[in-house]
Design an enzyme around this catalytic site. Sequence first.
Site, short mmCIF file in Angstrom:
data_model
loop_
_atom_site.label_atom_id
_atom_site.label_comp_id
_atom_site.label_asym_id
_atom_site.label_seq_id
_atom_site.Cartn_x
_atom_site.Cartn_y
_atom_site.Cartn_z
N SER A 20 -17.11 -38.01 95.13
CA SER A 20 -16.99 -37.72 93.73
C SER A 20 -15.67 -37.12 93.37
O SER A 20 -14.98 -36.65 94.27
CB SER A 20 -18.20 -36.56 93.35
OG SER A 20 -19.45 -37.00 93.67
N1 SAH Z 1 -21.81 -35.61 97.93
C1 SAH Z 1 -21.18 -36.95 98.21
C2 SAH Z 1 -21.15 -37.96 97.28
C3 SAH Z 1 -21.47 -39.40 97.93
S1 SAH Z 1 -22.12 -40.61 96.77
C4 SAH Z 1 -19.67 -36.46 98.53
O1 SAH Z 1 -19.09 -35.36 98.18
O2 SAH Z 1 -18.91 -37.22 98.92
C5 SAH Z 1 -23.70 -40.48 96.92
C6 SAH Z 1 -24.50 -40.59 98.41
O3 SAH Z 1 -25.86 -40.37 98.16
C7 SAH Z 1 -24.20 -41.69 99.22
O4 SAH Z 1 -23.52 -41.51 100.17
C8 SAH Z 1 -25.55 -42.42 99.13
O5 SAH Z 1 -25.89 -43.34 100.29
C9 SAH Z 1 -26.39 -41.11 99.10
N2 SAH Z 1 -27.88 -41.60 98.58
C10 SAH Z 1 -28.37 -42.18 97.87
N3 SAH Z 1 -29.58 -42.46 97.70
C11 SAH Z 1 -30.16 -41.43 98.64
C12 SAH Z 1 -31.53 -40.92 99.11
N4 SAH Z 1 -32.52 -41.43 98.41
N5 SAH Z 1 -31.38 -39.99 100.00
C13 SAH Z 1 -30.26 -39.56 100.69
N6 SAH Z 1 -29.14 -39.93 100.27
C14 SAH Z 1 -28.98 -40.89 99.12
#
Ligand code: SAH
Length: 218
Positions: free
Chosen positions: A60
């Site tokens: 993000s």
């Molecule tokens: N907090 C992260 C943002 C990553 S983007 C950072 O700081 O880099 C969002 C993430 O959520 C992705 O890696 C995606 O695979 C994960 N995601 C999406 N749906 C999900 C779910 N149902 N359970 C767990 N993770 C999930």
Amino acid sequence: MTQDARKIRLIMELRQQGIADTEVLSAIERVPREVFVSSSFVDQAYENTALPIEEGQTISQPYVVAFMTQALEVKPRMRVLEIGTGSGYQAAVLARLCRRVFTIERYRSLLRRAEEKFKAARINNIVTQLGDGANGWPDLAPFDRIIVTAAAPEVPPALKEQLSDKGGVLVVPVGRDSQAQHIVRIVRNGDDFTEESLLPVRFVPLVAGVVRNGAGLS
Ligand code: SAH
């Protein structure tokens, strides 16, 4: 410009954008974002932008990390649940501010990489789980704070249930992919939930099910 100079420039920009919580700013200053971005983007680690990571996901934008962290109002003794580990960066920032972070990711490959990065950054108070975060982590509930870093069409009911009933706070981007999404903050007292919409955003979607890929990662 050195990474340190870029980092100072980023912190100043976040202040100008209205991030006033000095604990949040100092956590961002202390977490090495260059460890969490993909190797080809290290030069852009302190740009105020989201960047691509593996599996078509994103780390993000620093402003959004700062904004959501500030909205969460984390205190030192708290246990915080994060849904969507991704690169691990948001969890690392939270880990500087609270007692323990529990983070759930649906891609095994991303989770393994994030675990390596926590080690590299010497962060020891993050507990990871491969799973579908929409179910939360019932065995360890309730949580003082819950943050979701993928957009849900609506707030997953399990997460509301697993929130502390004594002022627990849940921060989550709500909305469908490619349509208007907003960061929503929910505060729970007893069985009373107050909800406010804070900021328009664009997140990757919350997706059901686990992906057991990348078993060969070191
Ligand atoms: N907090 C992260 C943002 C990553 S983007 C950072 O700081 O880099 C969002 C993430 O959520 C992705 O890696 C995606 O695979 C994960 N995601 C999406 N749906 C999900 C779910 N149902 N359970 C767990 N993770 C999930």
